[in-house]
Design a protein around this motif. Structure first.
Motif, PDB file in Angstrom:
ATOM      1  N   ASN A 123      -3.429   8.202  10.470  1.00 30.54           N
ATOM      2  CA  ASN A 123      -2.471   7.474   9.637  1.00 30.54           C
ATOM      3  C   ASN A 123      -1.054   7.660  10.172  1.00 30.54           C
ATOM      4  OD1 ASN A 123      -4.353   6.482   7.859  1.00 30.54           O
ATOM      5  ND2 ASN A 123      -4.161   8.207   6.449  1.00 30.54           N
ATOM      6  N   ALA A 124      -0.719   8.894  10.562  1.00 32.88           N
ATOM      7  CA  ALA A 124       0.625   9.168  11.072  1.00 32.88           C
ATOM      8  C   ALA A 124       0.893   8.339  12.325  1.00 32.88           C
ATOM      9  CB  ALA A 124       0.766  10.660  11.378  1.00 32.88           C
ATOM     10  N   ILE A 125      -0.106   8.267  13.199  1.00 32.68           N
ATOM     11  CA  ILE A 125       0.061   7.595  14.484  1.00 32.68           C
ATOM     12  C   ILE A 125       0.211   6.083  14.292  1.00 32.68           C
ATOM     13  CG2 ILE A 125      -1.172   7.048  16.632  1.00 32.68           C
ATOM     14  CD1 ILE A 125      -2.458   9.982  16.210  1.00 32.68           C
ATOM     15  N   VAL A 126      -0.703   5.502  13.523  1.00 21.87           N
ATOM     16  CA  VAL A 126      -0.675   4.044  13.340  1.00 21.87           C
ATOM     17  C   VAL A 126       0.566   3.616  12.541  1.00 21.87           C
ATOM     18  CG1 VAL A 126      -1.842   2.135  12.165  1.00 21.87           C
ATOM     19  CG2 VAL A 126      -3.130   3.656  13.672  1.00 21.87           C
ATOM     20  N   ALA A 127       0.906   4.387  11.506  1.00 28.68           N
ATOM     21  CA  ALA A 127       2.079   4.024  10.703  1.00 28.68           C
ATOM     22  C   ALA A 127       3.354   4.131  11.536  1.00 28.68           C
ATOM     23  CB  ALA A 127       2.177   4.927   9.469  1.00 28.68           C
ATOM     24  N   ALA A 128       3.426   5.137  12.409  1.00 30.16           N
ATOM     25  CA  ALA A 128       4.615   5.283  13.254  1.00 30.16           C
ATOM     26  C   ALA A 128       4.728   4.095  14.205  1.00 30.16           C
ATOM     27  CB  ALA A 128       4.559   6.589  14.035  1.00 30.16           C
ATOM     28  N   ALA A 129       3.598   3.646  14.745  1.00 26.44           N
ATOM     29  CA  ALA A 129       3.621   2.481  15.637  1.00 26.44           C
ATOM     30  C   ALA A 129       4.082   1.245  14.867  1.00 26.44           C
ATOM     31  CB  ALA A 129       2.237   2.260  16.246  1.00 26.44           C
ATOM     32  N   CYS A 130       3.609   1.070  13.644  1.00 30.04           N
ATOM     33  CA  CYS A 130       4.010  -0.091  12.829  1.00 30.04           C
ATOM     34  C   CYS A 130       5.506  -0.036  12.519  1.00 30.04           C
ATOM     35  CB  CYS A 130       3.233  -0.125  11.513  1.00 30.04           C
ATOM     36  SG  CYS A 130       1.500  -0.532  11.696  1.00 30.04           S
ATOM     37  N   ALA A 131       5.982   1.127  12.083  1.00 32.63           N
ATOM     38  CA  ALA A 131       7.388   1.258  11.710  1.00 32.63           C
ATOM     39  C   ALA A 131       8.283   1.070  12.937  1.00 32.63           C
ATOM     40  CB  ALA A 131       7.637   2.613  11.063  1.00 32.63           C
ATOM     41  N   ASN A 132       7.814   1.558  14.082  1.00 28.54           N
ATOM     42  CA  ASN A 132       8.583   1.381  15.316  1.00 28.54           C
ATOM     43  C   ASN A 132       8.737  -0.105  15.642  1.00 28.54           C
ATOM     44  OD1 ASN A 132       9.862   2.305  17.741  1.00 28.54           O
ATOM     45  ND2 ASN A 132       7.987   1.790  18.850  1.00 28.54           N
ATOM     46  N   GLU A 133       7.659  -0.867  15.466  1.00 26.99           N
ATOM     47  CA  GLU A 133       7.747  -2.306  15.718  1.00 26.99           C
ATOM     48  C   GLU A 133       8.707  -2.961  14.725  1.00 26.99           C
ATOM     49  OE1 GLU A 133       6.622  -3.844  18.396  1.00 26.99           O
ATOM     50  OE2 GLU A 133       5.793  -1.911  19.031  1.00 26.99           O
ATOM     51  N   ALA A 134       8.700  -2.481  13.493  1.00 28.19           N
ATOM     52  CA  ALA A 134       9.603  -3.044  12.477  1.00 28.19           C
ATOM     53  C   ALA A 134      11.056  -2.798  12.876  1.00 28.19           C
ATOM     54  CB  ALA A 134       9.309  -2.419  11.113  1.00 28.19           C
ATOM     55  N   VAL A 135      11.342  -1.577  13.328  1.00 25.26           N
ATOM     56  CA  VAL A 135      12.710  -1.250  13.743  1.00 25.26           C
ATOM     57  C   VAL A 135      13.121  -2.109  14.936  1.00 25.26           C
ATOM     58  CG1 VAL A 135      14.149   0.558  14.765  1.00 25.26           C
ATOM     59  CG2 VAL A 135      12.643   1.108  12.848  1.00 25.26           C
ATOM     60  N   LYS A 136      12.207  -2.260  15.890  1.00 26.82           N
ATOM     61  CA  LYS A 136      12.535  -3.069  17.074  1.00 26.82           C
ATOM     62  C   LYS A 136      12.792  -4.521  16.669  1.00 26.82           C
ATOM     63  CE  LYS A 136       8.933  -1.845  19.688  1.00 26.82           C
ATOM     64  NZ  LYS A 136       8.083  -1.817  20.894  1.00 26.82           N
ATOM     65  N   MET A 137      11.974  -5.007  15.723  1.00 23.48           N
ATOM     66  CA  MET A 137      12.113  -6.408  15.309  1.00 23.48           C
ATOM     67  C   MET A 137      13.472  -6.660  14.667  1.00 23.48           C
ATOM     68  SD  MET A 137       9.332  -8.513  13.148  1.00 23.48           S
ATOM     69  CE  MET A 137       8.039  -8.308  14.329  1.00 23.48           C
ATOM     70  N   ILE A 138      13.925  -5.728  13.839  1.00 20.99           N
ATOM     71  CA  ILE A 138      15.181  -5.933  13.123  1.00 20.99           C
ATOM     72  C   ILE A 138      16.391  -5.624  14.015  1.00 20.99           C
ATOM     73  CG2 ILE A 138      16.555  -5.169  11.112  1.00 20.99           C
ATOM     74  CD1 ILE A 138      14.050  -6.810  10.371  1.00 20.99           C
ATOM     75  N   THR A 139      16.262  -4.659  14.931  1.00 13.24           N
ATOM     76  CA  THR A 139      17.441  -4.217  15.689  1.00 13.24           C
ATOM     77  C   THR A 139      17.480  -4.687  17.140  1.00 13.24           C
ATOM     78  OG1 THR A 139      16.355  -2.210  16.483  1.00 13.24           O
ATOM     79  CG2 THR A 139      17.483  -2.068  14.348  1.00 13.24           C
ATOM     80  N   SER A 140      16.356  -5.153  17.675  1.00 16.81           N
ATOM     81  CA  SER A 140      16.262  -5.544  19.091  1.00 16.81           C
ATOM     82  C   SER A 140      16.559  -4.416  20.071  1.00 16.81           C
ATOM     83  CB  SER A 140      17.194  -6.725  19.409  1.00 16.81           C
ATOM     84  OG  SER A 140      16.835  -7.840  18.671  1.00 16.81           O
ATOM     85  N   ARG A 143      -3.264  14.193   2.569  1.00 19.48           N
ATOM     86  CA  ARG A 143      -2.570  13.351   3.545  1.00 19.48           C
ATOM     87  C   ARG A 143      -1.496  12.454   2.930  1.00 19.48           C
ATOM     88  NH1 ARG A 143      -7.286  11.628   2.000  1.00 19.48           N
ATOM     89  NH2 ARG A 143      -7.563   9.441   1.469  1.00 19.48           N
ATOM     90  N   GLN A 144      -1.590  12.194   1.631  1.00 13.96           N
ATOM     91  CA  GLN A 144      -0.606  11.309   1.014  1.00 13.96           C
ATOM     92  C   GLN A 144       0.504  12.199   0.466  1.00 13.96           C
ATOM     93  OE1 GLN A 144      -2.799   8.421  -1.363  1.00 13.96           O
ATOM     94  NE2 GLN A 144      -4.317   8.231   0.275  1.00 13.96           N
ATOM     95  N   GLY A 158       0.836  -1.194   0.000  1.00 11.62           N
ATOM     96  CA  GLY A 158       0.000   0.000   0.000  1.00 11.62           C
ATOM     97  C   GLY A 158       0.867   1.239   0.000  1.00 11.62           C
ATOM     98  N   ALA A 159       0.558   2.175  -0.896  1.00 12.85           N
ATOM     99  CA  ALA A 159       1.282   3.453  -0.936  1.00 12.85           C
ATOM    100  C   ALA A 159       0.272   4.578  -0.801  1.00 12.85           C
ATOM    101  CB  ALA A 159       2.083   3.582  -2.225  1.00 12.85           C
ATOM    102  N   GLY A 160      -0.770   4.334  -0.007  1.00 12.70           N
ATOM    103  CA  GLY A 160      -1.811   5.343   0.200  1.00 12.70           C
ATOM    104  C   GLY A 160      -1.563   6.111   1.482  1.00 12.70           C
ATOM    105  N   GLY A 161      -2.635   6.326   2.246  1.00  9.20           N
ATOM    106  CA  GLY A 161      -2.534   7.109   3.472  1.00  9.20           C
ATOM    107  C   GLY A 161      -1.522   6.537   4.440  1.00  9.20           C
ATOM    108  N   LEU A 162      -1.650   5.246   4.747  1.00  6.20           N
ATOM    109  CA  LEU A 162      -0.680   4.613   5.641  1.00  6.20           C
ATOM    110  C   LEU A 162       0.625   4.378   4.911  1.00  6.20           C
ATOM    111  CD1 LEU A 162      -2.911   2.005   7.498  1.00  6.20           C
ATOM    112  CD2 LEU A 162      -1.529   3.757   8.599  1.00  6.20           C
ATOM    113  N   GLY A 163       0.540   3.991   3.640  1.00  7.45           N
ATOM    114  CA  GLY A 163       1.723   3.631   2.863  1.00  7.45           C
ATOM    115  C   GLY A 163       2.732   4.772   2.759  1.00  7.45           C
TER     116      GLY A 163
END
Lengths: 446, 515
Positions: free
Chosen positions: A304-321, A98-99, A63-68
């Motif tokens: 969108n900003a809030i939820v996407a930031a939470a998702c990206a934060n989890e991604a960073v934590k997953m890859i970097t611990s 927003r996009q 997805g490259a829309g609002g969240l994307g």
């Protein structure tokens, strides 16, 4: 810090440059300092982790829309470089508020391509590969190449499909345990108005999207008899123009309704307005027409900003611990104050994707038609099958929505009574072009 | 500014590339400088920072909302401070529709009495009589048997339900949606005696001293001295952002005097004060209506229901015309109060009265404690209760996000005294760690948190580890929340955060409390 000497280092005038010395100064700092709360983190491996993030890690954003747009920006500014993005859509004027990777000149262009170009030009080192396509156009080999998938989709069906696809990639060893290297985590975000959720799905280990399908109730449609016979709301009039008049009047010859074409939407608007005036119903506007025809759920940029930031934060934590991942679902509501709630969704033992699915019991009247029965299946909270392929246990096809030649061959059954096609207490096999599994439906007559 | 302009080219902005503490030295400075804005957002500064205290005190007095937003490592913090925001529409989902079933007006009763259920043979027609009609008839019948009273006790409610059922003719199909709707608990409730009461969240606005229709103290000027507002001080000149490519000399000339130069446009605080006066004027008039008629003016909207087009549209017209009548009565009262208190006629008209009446049940007043008072009150706010809910007072659990409220304060104290972030110098980390623990103990004592030194010990080490670092996603999340809250405050719709949010991004959990 080692990162300051790595090649391709951004010059100091890049937006986001922080005085810490590198674009990712904050992350570099946390990687190098141990934490009493994250046991996985080893500061000695900081350079390796950074190098993995920047040179090896392959991230897929759906997805490259609002969240994307938010997710792409977040991932690139967090240090991910090899990023792939899939989006089927083209840019609409109404997306621009927003996009933020799109500008007026981009209207009509594919979202994935424009978004990728923007991030590649703006963020040094970013290497985004766009796919202007449907997620279902790609096979297992495509999905297998990624370390992590983040999804910002607005369609339940697409999420169900993606979830099942990633689950199907999990291989098992001789003892039946999942092979770690074949597990590709999925971080899934969604928003609606001021609400949203972010969750982590580890295929085969955590609950999956299908386990918790009930969190997303089926969309409510206006019943056809209301829109045809007793319209009361402006929406009913618009839906009438959309669902009935378009096919009947064929205003643009045989062309299908394309809500991105202003002349199409305008035709709907005029028809709906006329009908509304006839019935004395107020409130049909062009804007509402567009909203109903496109099934637009009002999008709030901050959600969108809030939820996407939470998702990206989890991604960073997953890859970097740098910290543990959340466990495993956060719901967000900003309507009344600010509220988040994080909890663990449990696996469902009878989940049709990751568990051992039970029979789905459906009751029906014997004298009802097959068409009516298919409506029941489309509205059934666990099935929600709109393009069904329905067979009896003896292999007789009752109905097939696709492909076209099978539909033609089975269409005749639609008006037949159920009791003339099958008997009570019978098992039927249901598959669906859009859904990733086969279910057994147990029908009893009432 | 350039990046902001790229996102939205109608953004008109100016900037001062200096540390704010270099030109805001006291509360008077802050009052002169900040009261021209509609809202002030302070980023990455602590609540005990003297400059923050000057700004927040000045803004509190002038009723300019302040947001204090921060990100430190994997911790986020947002505090909203507002003396009074008058919310025009809280958009409360849970609000029951305003159908006046408990006291039907004449036109509604007449309309409902036209339907004679037993004479209608056509089942399609029967099942398309709006549930509103069914309930109006039922409540009339019930009242006749009960001396005009509405059902209130449990047996009475059961009895009423039977009355509704008895209206349904035997020929009416089982699946008739309209009767199902009439028997729905949420709709039956609209007929009970309790439905007459205005919900407590709405009542608070109409019980507020400022809404008294006689004194209308909401119309009085607030304690802040308006001569202070917009006073020119010795401030550095703001640089207006101008896009280079466009012919810009004229834009610069015409807009130069606005915004930071002050004076020519209404300053933020004056405008907010006026918005509040207009709010209280309308609220006082609606309160007068309420005291005379025992209910709020009718909203005038009708939810969708099973019905044929004709009866639905007629009913809709009935409600909307009654709402107009009610609004006219309120408008009279607005005029009277305005005359008595010499309110500018520009501040209200028929349309504004109609809107206030339509949203009467969604009007709210949002007020927070000031940041200075929060610090001085030493933990009298809602923190302790929130910490307990978070499990943070139990040493074996240590909570999720709540401890970081105290730890951010400890880290702020460290920064004030040492001029750098705790943990920012590698060789000093261990020393910083024990210092932070000392500051934490002081903060815990100050805000009355019991427990041993071990409570929140790991989080203290974590705070030193964060060392004021900024992670993109943490900033993006907090920025998103702050933007959302600013939008709510400026549009005066939805309810803002009350008033502190702490987010722990290591666990993705949060707590909120009224500090």
């Amino acid at each position: 810090m080692q990162s300051t000497s790595s090649p391709g280092q951004p010059p100091p005038d890049v937006p986001g440059w922080s005085p810490g010395g590198s674009l990712w100064g904050g992350l570099g700092h946390l990687l190098r300092h141990s934490s009493p709360l994250s046991q996985q983190l080893s500061p000695e491996a900081a350079a390796d982790t950074e190098s993995f993030l920047r040179t090896q890690c392959k991230l897929l954003i759906i997805g490259a829309g609002g969240l994307g747009c938010e997710l792409l920006k977040n991932a690139a500014l967090s240090g991910f470089r090899d990023i792939h993005v899939i989006d089927l859509d083209t840019i609409d004027l109404t997306n621009l508020n927003r996009q933020f990777l799109f500008r007026t000149k981009d209207v009509g262009e594919p979202k994935a391509t424009v978004a990728a170009d923007f991030v590649n030009n703006r963020i040094p080192g970013a290497n985004v590969t766009p796919y202007h396509a449907n997620i279902m156009d790609f096979d297992k080999d495509f999905y297998r190449q990624f370390h992590l998938v983040i999804a910002g989709l607005d369609s339940i069906d697409a999420r169900r499909w993606l979830n099942a696809m990633l689950y199907s990639l999990v291989e098992r060893d001789d003892e039946g345990n999942p092979v770690q290297e074949t597990i590709i985590p999925l971080i899934d975000g969604g928003t609606e108005g001021f609400q949203g959720q972010a969750r982590i799905i580890i295929p085969s280990l955590s609950s999956c999207f299908e386990c918790t399908l009930s969190l997303f109730p089926p969309a409510k449609n206006f019943p056809l008899c209301t829109i045809a016979n007793t319209p009361r709301l402006p929406e009913h009039c618009i839906e009438y123009a959309n669902a009935v008049l378009w096919d009947k009047m064929k205003p643009f010859g045989n062309s299908k309704l394309d809500t991105d074409k202003p002349e199409h939407t305008n035709w709907l608007f005029e028809q709906a307005k006329e009908r509304a005036d006839h019935f004395g119903i107020k409130g049909v506007t062009y804007r509402l027409t567009q909203g109903v025809a496109k099934n637009i759920i009002p999008a709030v940029a901050s959600s969108n900003a809030i939820v996407a930031a939470a998702c990206a934060n989890e991604a960073v934590k997953m890859i970097t611990s740098i910290a543990n991942n959340m466990d495993n679902y956060m719901m967000y509501n900003g309507r009344y104050g600010v509220y988040t709630y994080t909890y663990r969704n449990e696996k469902r033992p009878d989940c049709p994707v990751c568990g051992a699915p039970a029979l789905v019991k459906v009751t029906a009247k014997g004298e009802s038609t097959l068409a009516e029965f298919l409506e029941t299946i489309a509205g059934h909270p666990e099935l929600r099958s709109r393009k069904p392929f329905l067979r009896t246990s003896t292999g007789k096809t009752l109905y097939a929505a696709a492909p076209a030649h099978l539909r033609k061959a089975t269409e005749g059954n639609l008006d037949k009574k159920l009791e003339d096609l099958i008997s009570s207490n019978m098992e039927l096999t249901l598959s669906d072009k859009d859904l990733p599994f086969i279910r057994t439906v147990y029908v009893s007559f009432i | 500014m350039e990046a902001m302009h790229e996102l939205n080219d109608v953004v008109d902005g100016a900037y001062i590339p200096q540390d704010v503490s270099s030109f805001i030295r006291n509360e008077e400075d802050a009052s002169s400088f900040f009261t021209r804005f509609s809202v002030v957002i302070i980023t990455q500064m602590g609540s005990i920072d003297p400059t923050v205290q000057c700004i927040s005190s000045a803004c509190f007095r002038a009723n300019v909302p302040v947001l204090l937003v921060r990100a430190n490592g994997l911790v986020g913090f947002l505090r909203v401070q507002a003396r009074e925001v008058c919310i025009l529409d809280a958009k409360d989902d849970a609000a029951a529709p305003d159908l006046r079933l408990h006291s039907p007006f004449k036109e509604l009763e007449e309309f409902a009495s036209k339907f004679n259920f037993n004479e209608i043979q056509d089942t399609t027609v029967l099942s398309h009589i709006p549930f509103v009609v069914i309930l109006v008839q039922a409540i009339a019948q019930y009242r006749k048997q009960h001396g005009g009273q509405l059902p209130s006790s449990r047996p009475q409610k059961e009895e009423f339900k039977e009355v509704v059922k008895s209206i349904r003719p035997s020929c009416c199909p089982d699946a008739a949606e309209n009767f199902e709707e009439a028997l729905k608990g949420s709709n039956l409730r609209l007929c009970y005696a309790s439905a007459r009461e205005v919900p407590s969240s709405t009542r608070a606005v109409f019980c507020d001293a400022k809404s008294n229709p006689i004194t209308v103290s909401g119309l009085q000027p607030e304690s802040c001295d308006s001569s202070q507002l917009g006073r020119k001080g010795a401030f550095p000149e703001a640089i207006r952002y101008v896009k280079l490519s466009k012919a810009s000399s004229t834009t610069l000339a015409e807009s130069e005097s606005n915004l930071v130069q002050g004076g020519s446009t209404i300053a933020g605080a004056a405008r907010i004060a006026n918005d509040c006066r207009v709010f209280w004027l309308h609220v006082a008039a609606i309160r007068d209506f309420m005291e005379r008629f025992g209910c709020l003016p009718l909203q005038g909207s009708l939810p969708d229901m099973a019905a044929d087009t004709e009866s639905y549209v007629s009913l809709q017209k009935l409600y909307s015309s009654k709402a107009r009548d009610d609004a006219r009565i309120v408008a009279q009262c607005v005029n009277e109060i305005a005359d008595r208190h010499a309110v500018d006629a520009e501040d209200f008209d028929e349309e504004s009265v109609r809107l206030f009446c339509k949203n009467a049940s969604s009007l709210r007043v949002y007020r927070t404690k000031s940041i200075v008072e929060e610090i001085e009150s030493r933990g009298k706010g809602g923190f302790k209760a929130a910490a307990e809910m978070d499990g943070a007072l139990d040493a074996s659990q240590n909570g999720t996000a709540a401890p970081y409220y105290a730890l951010l304060r400890a880290a702020d104290q460290f920064r004030l005294e040492h001029g750098r972030e705790a943990g920012s110098v590698a060789e000093m980390r261990e020393a910083d760690d024990s210092l932070i623990c000392e500051y934490l103990s002081a903060v815990k004592e100050d805000i009355g948190i019991p427990g041993t030194a071990l409570l929140w010990r790991d989080q203290a080490t974590e705070m030193v580890r964060y060392a004021g670092s900024e992670l993109h996603n943490v900033c993006a999340f907090m920025g998103g929340i702050a933007a959302q809250e600013v939008t709510k405050i400026l549009t005066r719709q939805f309810m803002p955060l009350d008033n502190t949010l702490i987010v722990n991004f290591a666990q993705q959990t949060s707590v909120t409390f009224a500090a």
